[in-house]
Design a protein around this motif. Structure first.
Motif, mmCIF file in Angstrom:
data_model
loop_
_atom_site.group_PDB
_atom_site.id
_atom_site.type_symbol
_atom_site.label_atom_id
_atom_site.label_comp_id
_atom_site.label_asym_id
_atom_site.label_seq_id
_atom_site.Cartn_x
_atom_site.Cartn_y
_atom_site.Cartn_z
ATOM 1 N N GLY A 91 6.126 -8.528 -0.631
ATOM 2 C CA GLY A 91 4.923 -7.710 -0.782
ATOM 3 C C GLY A 91 5.236 -6.224 -0.826
ATOM 4 O O GLY A 91 6.377 -5.799 -0.697
ATOM 5 N N GLU A 92 4.184 -5.484 -0.985
ATOM 6 C CA GLU A 92 4.324 -4.033 -1.111
ATOM 7 C C GLU A 92 4.122 -3.407 0.250
ATOM 8 O O GLU A 92 3.067 -3.580 0.859
ATOM 9 N N ALA A 115 0.943 -0.501 0.473
ATOM 10 C CA ALA A 115 -0.107 -0.903 -0.458
ATOM 11 C C ALA A 115 -1.246 0.101 -0.412
ATOM 12 O O ALA A 115 -1.428 0.794 0.584
ATOM 13 N N LYS A 116 -1.983 0.150 -1.504
ATOM 14 C CA LYS A 116 -3.148 1.051 -1.545
ATOM 15 C C LYS A 116 -4.157 0.582 -0.502
ATOM 16 O O LYS A 116 -4.255 -0.617 -0.240
ATOM 17 N N LYS A 120 -6.311 -2.348 -1.179
ATOM 18 C CA LYS A 120 -5.705 -3.681 -1.348
ATOM 19 C C LYS A 120 -5.499 -4.349 -0.005
ATOM 20 O O LYS A 120 -5.310 -3.700 1.020
ATOM 21 N N SER A 155 -0.126 -6.939 2.296
ATOM 22 C CA SER A 155 0.582 -8.197 2.060
ATOM 23 C C SER A 155 2.034 -8.122 2.480
ATOM 24 O O SER A 155 2.792 -9.051 2.272
ATOM 25 N N TYR A 156 2.382 -7.011 3.094
ATOM 26 C CA TYR A 156 3.790 -6.795 3.385
ATOM 27 C C TYR A 156 4.236 -7.627 4.567
ATOM 28 O O TYR A 156 3.591 -7.653 5.608
#
Lengths: 323, 1194
Positions: free
Chosen positions: B1134-1135, B1138-1139, B1142, B1145-1146
């Protein structure tokens, strides 16, 4: 009056293109005959101000045109031997461009003038066509149109009928003759017939030298009665050439139909007297280096007024008999 | 195919190649270039720059390869395009092709024969280049180049020709041929070299930000036709040591060969396409009826031309002819030329090229600390000016020459030159039409700039700067160049010779610009730094120089116009008469006539030479400073100096006249144990009407070339004082720059910047080391013993002891006049404002900054900014507030009441953190561009604010490594503040940025351990700033937050009050007691301070395997660098950042290892999720090289 004295042009090499030309050209048509490489175009370019001579002078109506060619250009109409146009312009635009640069004006306006000139040279139908699509003859006609435009005192045309069909040649002769009435038209060509038709007087240049200045009539008269025509076998032609001046030899059905110059009055068997043409006189001149004494003249002036038109009138008849 | 015919086609063209003027011009350029480069003007940035240190050889295969990548594009490309692109066109124009193709010669034999001939000719040239380079590098003696010449190895010269030169030659020849044949247009042929130069020179070779994806970087390396990007990115950017470059062969890899392969393929494809085009043109193009109709071709055969009408006689047309007017001739010629120009596809191809180029450069420009720059119309106009100028000059060259050549190639010259149209009008008409080319380029650039500003969405568009810079300033350049090219063509009458001469002139000017030898007197294109823009006021320092330069250039344009008209040959010159015309008398008369036109440019040039010589970078200035150095170095370097007990100064500034007056006093006290018999003060070179006093009485000190030596009646014992006063007036800057260089201090309408570092408004105590040093008399920096820091060490800059100051500044009422401390008085009288500043807490160095500002108040902070630059003021203000608050808490309470930050014009590009009075160039902070990853405004503000503590409150020692405690600590403080205010990501991004900068700029052989860094070598700067900041942060991380800050507080408290000034060793010793594990602390210090530890991690064999519960990631990590550090390895999915909108998801799972130099370790990371990446050092806590390569995808 156009006068040249001692005009010399030497190219690096050295190659002597002109070796001292003294010539007087009065108003009217004047022809300049010579073989390829004789120096005709060099002479024309010098007079048109596009080439600097090595030495010599040239005056037009008393004004030196070699020192300051820019004084000549407003009074010049020039059709060079080789030239081109901007390929992506059309005929109308190109002619308009050149007329503007030549400072040509007309009461009806330049646009109308352009149309008229194109009509005169039979290019109206292609006025809007790109020059890239012009044939050689069409380009030549457009060149003629720009050379004739304005009110030039001196018109120099160098090999003007190259690429023209017979009808167009006649049309061109007519145009030139119209103009030659009160201005100097110098016509350089290696087509003898053009001179015969148009020019009351002409000069012959050979290897950069002026060989003679005469008239068509005088030239023909100088060899009158000495031209014979006959048929010889192909293997006999070389011997004939060695014994006499052969002015023409055309192979017809396996035999040479030859014309010879024989001043002795004793032509070979099978040869009969034939009418003299200017071409015969020219070729005899080139072989002998001068016209025979009878009927030959030196440097002279004064063609007969209206001579060109009269010559043109008879040319239509002669063209049918001499070609 | 008949090889005999192929050989015939080859032979005729090959022989012709060596008769081409272009060929000889390129040969001459190669000779001159080899000569110039043999003295080391271009070399690999590696090696030990100390005297006697190992330098990078210019004769190595690496150096020759690098040189070849430049030369092949900058020199060969244009000449190849000309030779190859016009080769078939020449046959077409002379109509030889009609004859050639009426023989059994096939298109294949024809084209390949020509291709081989051109490439063969240039191969000969390349071999000639090899011979010439070898000759100048190994045969011609050059004592100053002994260090940079290695042994002769033929391989070093030949291999670059084979690997770089040949493929490029094939590529360019093939493409030029097909371009020339397809378009049959000489100008179109130049699209290729111009486009290649622009794309490579301004993008492919230079643009490589740290955040660029590796795959994209590799793609760029593959497409660069010169091969420079591959060489730089793979082998030069990260220094491998001078020994490597000097002795190894270039290790070409698969990427390089891929690059070469596609060049060859494209080149051969070009030849094949040319062959096809030739074959098609021989058969005649088949066109549709629609095309036929549009071309005016008769749609069907058989339709005859209509029967012509005979019409009235010609005389009836009433035609007259006369000399056409000048203007109407110009208009006519211009109109026709424009028609031709506008149908040229080249112009339309250049427009999108310019758009992309300008847009790219505008949006990707970087400034201080590699931070992205906020564009304004003025900065944008100047930034892309060099590109625009180059492009326009090249296009004008091609269009002008081809335009002049057109009459000859079409055959129209025989008619046109016999018309009464004036030559001047004819040439002017062409010039007017061709100027449309310049206008199109400028218009396209303007549109691109407008788009860039639009995309940026911050600064509004304004036409005025473009009109001023591109219109008023650049148009004379274009006029000059057009006139010059026209004159060249008129003189030589030959298209190829014209190109050769003009390109040579361009290359020569470019060479002088790149080597910084050019000055205003020769800078006709305004290249280099001649155009320096400030939104606060434009061209204030060099306005006179610009005006004179433009007058010179315009005058030069007129001269070349006159020369062109004189030399333009409408009438073929006669050889014999030409020789007569070259007779001295005739020549002299002609020169006299033309001389009148040369008067103005010559006069302007002379004045410029005089101004440059007498200007602030000129010969006079250099002599004065050199005299200062020569007279005083041995006597006064490191002489004992008194402390400043107090400063009282009154400064009056007149920005309009660049004038200032200063009157003041130093109260000096002897703080040393020994007596002081003499006191040296350095005065300014531009001080007029100077008067001194000592203890209130007029005094004449000994003047030693601007070092003034005061001898008190009695030598000063410890504690004794003396008051020295001064009064003078002058101008700042004095005169013009050499070619638009930086002006660090100035009194100008756009702003006033004066500092105590220079004798600009105050004398400087003592001898100023470095003044008057040039490369001719440069000495190596003093080598200090490692224990120099023991005992009392002087301050690195500023005063040894704190002193109070009172500064009264008078200037025009519309200005705000900022000094140190607090403003105790602010009065306006008679249009003049006087502000009095008094220090509420002593300081160590003074400065003054003035401007016409708006203000933004914070908490104990004030930002002074130009109303045109409000964009980042909020961020700067909040950062300054945060810095004041947190640095006070972490290091020491801020001792002064006010903290000011003021903007000054970008005549200098620095920021300086003087006590209470920070100064920022407009390009720093005020015009930086921020995004989610890079908060440049925060960065520069936090860094400069930190200097209040690290540099002012604590002044480092005068000696090696002292500057770490200023710059390195400022970067460290910024890292801390990022973490505090922006979170972990902010710190990590900043850390990665400076790590990448360090990796790019370090020089392995030149870099010394931190303890030995003295700032004298080129590579020292990145070590001090970037490595220093990192090492301090790693130390803090190692020690722990509380312990580290406790140590720092004690350190700064102890040393800020001391006469002794700390070096890095003092810092290390001071922090040690706070370390949890002294042994580990010592080991860390040894690796990072005493040695040059630099880890570099590589991950191999990384793979994931599904297990019953989750995944196992197995991998091997190797430290291919040096240094032993604990480091974490994370398997992630995941990022991470994340923005906000969003769903987060990390996920990650980590393991920690310790790897020393060359060590590797296999490990397994257990994950409860499916990871997609392995990242070494995910929290960016260990300084390392090539971090990007320590991340692998699973």
């Amino acid at each position: 009056m156009l006068e040249t004295r001692g005009l010399v042009k030497v190219y690096p090499g050295p190659v002597t293109a002109l070796n001292g030309i003294d010539l007087d050209v009065p108003s009217g048509m004047f022809g300049l005959l010579g073989a390829n490489g004789a120096g005709k175009s060099t002479f024309m370019k010098i007079l048109a101000g596009l080439l600097e001579p090595t030495s010599g002078t040239a005056t037009l109506d008393g004004e030196n045109i070699l020192e300051s060619p820019e004084t000549l250009w407003p009074r010049l109409g020039y059709l060079p031997q080789e030239f081109g146009f901007y390929p992506h312009l059309n005929g109308e635009t190109m002619l308009d461009h050149l007329l503007t640069l030549k400072g040509v004006h007309a009461p009806q306006g330049r646009k109308r003038l352009v149309a008229e000139l194109l009509e005169r040279v039979n290019l109206s139908f292609a006025a809007k066509r790109s020059l890239k699509g012009y044939s050689g003859g069409m380009r030549q006609r457009l060149g003629i149109a720009q050379a004739l435009a304005g009110n030039p005192r001196l018109i120099i045309v160098d090999e003007p009928t190259a690429g023209l069909d017979p009808e167009e040649r006649l049309r061109f002769y007519r145009l030139l003759s119209e103009l030659a009435v009160d201005r100097i038209v110098l016509l350089s060509t290696h087509i003898v017939e053009d001179v015969a038709v148009l020019c009351p007087r002409f000069a012959v240049i050979r290897a950069g030298r002026l060989v003679t200045v005469t008239s068509p009539g005088e030239a023909r008269a100088s060899i009158a009665g000495h031209i014979y025509e006959g048929v010889v076998n192909v293997e006999d032609l070389p011997r004939l050439r060695g014994e006499r001046i052969v002015t023409q030899a055309i192979l017809v059905e396996g035999k040479d139909r030859a014309r010879i110059y024989d001043p002795s009055g004793s032509p070979p068997d099978g040869f009969a007297p034939a009418p003299v043409t200017l071409e015969d006189a020219y070729l005899v001149l080139m072989r002998l280096g001068a016209l025979p004494a009878r009927g030959r003249r030196g440097v002279s002036q004064v063609p007969p007024a209206g001579g060109a038109e009269a010559a043109l009138a008879s040319a239509s008849t002669e063209a049918g008999t001499t070609s | 195919m008949s090889f005999r015919r192929l050989a015939a086609s080859f032979g005729i063209e090959f022989k012709h190649t060596f008769r081409r003027p272009l060929f000889f011009f390129l040969a001459v350029i190669l000779i001159l270039s080899a000569w110039g480069l043999s003295s080391g003007k271009m070399s690999i940035s590696s090696g030990d720059s100390s005297v006697g240190g190992t330098k990078a050889w210019i004769t190595s295969e690496f150096a020759q390869t690098q040189m070849m990548t430049f030369i092949i594009l900058l020199y060969y490309a244009f000449f190849i395009a000309k030779a190859a692109g016009l080769m078939l066109l020449r046959d077409h124009e002379t109509q030889v092709d009609v004859l050639l193709h009426s023989t059994p010669l096939t298109p294949r034999e024809y084209v390949w024969g020509r291709f081989l001939a051109v490439t063969g000719g240039f191969v000969v040239l390349m071999l000639f280049q090899v011979a010439v380079n070898a000759f100048f590098n190994h045969v011609v003696p050059n004592p100053s180049a002994q260090d940079i010449r290695g042994p002769f190895l033929l391989r070093s010269y030949l291999v670059p020709v084979l690997t770089i030169g040949l493929p490029f030659l094939v590529f360019f020849t093939g493409l030029s041929m097909v371009l020339g044949e397809r378009t049959r247009n000489a100008v179109m042929v130049f699209v290729l070299p111009v486009a290649t130069l622009l794309v490579c020179g301004f993008f492919l070779w230079t643009w490589s930000p740290s955040w660029l994806d590796l795959r994209v970087n590799k793609l760029f390396q593959v497409i660069d036709p010169a091969g420079y990007r591959w060489l730089n990115e793979t082998l030069l950017k990260v220094d491998r040591g001078v020994d490597y470059y000097n002795k190894h062969a270039v290790p070409y890899d698969a990427l390089f060969w891929l690059n070469r392969a596609w060049l060859l393929i494209l080149g051969i494809a070009g030849v094949l396409l040319t062959e096809r085009a030739v074959a098609q043109s021989l058969r005649g193009a088949v066109i549709s009826k629609r095309q036929a109709k549009s071309r005016g071709v008769a749609p069907a055969a058989g339709i005859l031309a209509p029967e012509p009408a005979h019409g009235a006689p010609l005389a009836g047309l009433g035609m007259t002819g006369r000399q056409p007017g000048f203007l109407s001739s110009v208009a006519t010629v211009a109109r026709t030329e424009l028609r031709e120009l506008l149908r040229q596809p080249g112009l339309y191809i250049f427009i999108p090229l310019i758009l992309v180029q300008v847009l790219g450069n505008s949006l990707l420009a970087v400034g201080a600390f590699d931070t992205p720059v906020l564009l304004t119309p003025g900065t944008s106009a100047v930034q892309i000016a060099n590109q625009v100028i180059l492009l326009v000059l090249l296009l004008l060259l091609f269009y002008t020459v081809e335009s002049l050549e057109r009459e000859r190639t079409t055959g129209l010259s025989q008619i046109l030159y016999a018309t009464p149209c004036r030559t001047a009008a004819f040439l002017a008409g062409k010039a007017v039409a061709n100027s449309v080319v310049a206008l199109v380029v400028l218009a396209a650039s303007l549109v691109a700039s407008w788009i860039a500003l639009l995309v940026q969405h911050t600064v509004p568009f304004s036409f005025a700067p473009y009109a001023l810079i591109w219109g008023l300033l650049l148009i004379p350049t274009f006029l000059f160049w057009t006139a010059f090219v026209t004159a060249i063509y008129a003189a030589v009458g030959n298209r190829y010779a014209s190109y050769g001469i003009a390109l040579s002139a361009l290359i020569y000017t470019g060479f002088r610009t790149l080597t910084r030898e050019i000055s205003w007197a020769g800078n006709w294109p305004l290249w280099g730094r001649a155009l320096r823009w400030s939104d606060l006021g434009f061209f204030e320092t060099d306005r006179l120089a610009l005006v004179l330069n433009r007058v010179m250039v315009l005058g030069g344009a007129v001269f070349f116009v006159a020369l062109a008209v004189k030399l333009f040959e409408r009438r073929g010159a006669d050889a014999v008469r030409t020789i007569h015309r070259l007779a001295p008398r005739t020549l002299g008369a002609a020169a006299l006539r033309l001389g009148g036109f040369a008067l103005v440019p010559l006069a302007a040039w002379t004045v410029l030479v005089f101004q440059v010589t007498n200007g602030l970078e000129g010969g006079v200035f250099k002599k004065e400073t050199k005299d200062y150095w020569a007279k005083n170095l041995k006597t006064w370097l490191d002489a004992p100096l008194p402390d400043i007990a107090r400063v009282d100064v009154a400064v009056t500034v007149d920005p309009k006249r660049h004038a200032l007056r200063s009157a003041g006093t130093f109260t000096l006290v002897n703080g040393l144990d020994s007596t002081l018999a003499q006191i040296p003060l350095t005065g300014g070179l531009d001080w007029n009407h100077l008067k001194w006093t000592m203890d209130g009485k007029a005094y004449e000190p000994e003047d030693r070339k601007h070092l003034f030596v005061f001898t008190p009646e009695r030598p000063l014992a410890k504690g004794d004082s003396v008051v020295i006063g001064w009064k003078w007036d002058g101008f700042l800057p004095r005169g013009i720059t050499k070619n638009g260089g930086n002006t660090d201090e100035f009194v100008l309408p756009s702003g006033v910047v004066l500092t105590g570092f220079e004798p600009s408004f105050l004398p400087v105590i003592g001898f100023m080391e470095g003044v008057g040093e040039t490369k001719d008399n440069k000495t190596e920096a003093r080598k200090y013993p490692r224990d120099y820091w023991k005992g009392i060490t002087r301050a690195g800059y500023g005063a040894t002891a704190w002193f109070p100051a009172r500064v009264a500044i008078t200037g025009p009422a519309e200005y705000t006049l900022n000094g140190p401390g607090v403003c105790t008085s602010n009065t306006v009288k008679g249009g003049l404002r006087t502000q009095v500043w008094e220090t509420d807490h002593p300081i160590k160095i003074l400065n003054i900054v003035c401007g016409k500002w708006k203000t933004k108040q914070g908490h104990g902070t004030t930002i002074y900014y130009d109303p045109a630059h409000p964009y980042n003021v909020e961020e700067m203000s909040s950062t300054l507030d945060a810095a004041r608050h947190w640095y006070s808490e972490w290091f020491l309470p801020y001792p002064w009441r006010e903290l000011k930050l003021s903007e000054f014009p970008a005549l200098a590009g620095y920021a300086q953190g003087f006590g209470t009075n920070i100064t920022f160039s407009e390009n720093m902070g005020f015009l930086t561009k921020n995004d989610a990853k890079t908060d440049a405004t925060f960065l520069v503000t936090a860094h400069e604010a930190a200097h209040q503590w690290w540099g002012n409150i604590l002044t480092p020692a005068n000696g090696p490594n002292g500057d770490f405690l200023s710059e390195g600590m400022a970067h460290f403080s910024t890292l801390l503040l990022f973490e505090k205010v922006k979170g972990a990501r902010g710190r990590m991004e900043f850390a990665k940025g400076i790590e990448s900068r360090y990796g790019d700029r370090r020089r392995v052989d030149d870099e010394r351990p931190m303890y030995d860094i003295d700032g004298k070598r080129e590579s020292d700067e990145t070590v001090m700033y970037d490595r220093g900041g990192w090492v301090f942060w790693m130390l803090y991380d190692f020690m722990g937050h509380d312990r580290a800050l406790a140590g720092l507080q004690r350190f700064i408290r102890t040393w800020s009050e001391s006469r002794d000034h700390p070096a890095l060793q003092d810092f290390v010793a001071s922090m040690r007691p706070y370390a949890r594990d002294p042994v580990a602390y010592d080991a860390f210090v040894k690796e990072w301070f005493e040695d040059r530890a630099m880890p570099e991690y590589r991950v191999t064999g990384a793979k994931k395997e599904k297990r019953a519960q989750g995944y196992d990631v197995t991998l091997t990590v190797r430290n291919t660098g040096t240094g032993r550090m604990p480091v974490e390895i994370a398997a992630t999915s995941g990022e991470r950042w994340a923005k906000p909108s969003k769903e987060p998801s990390y996920r990650e799972s980590r393991e920690g290892i310790v790897l020393g130099a060359g060590e590797s370790k296999a490990l397994t990371i257990h994950c409860s999720f499916s990871p997609d990446k392995v990242v070494v050092d995910p929290d960016v806590r260990v300084l390392q090289l090539n971090r990007k390569q320590a991340t692998v995808s699973l």
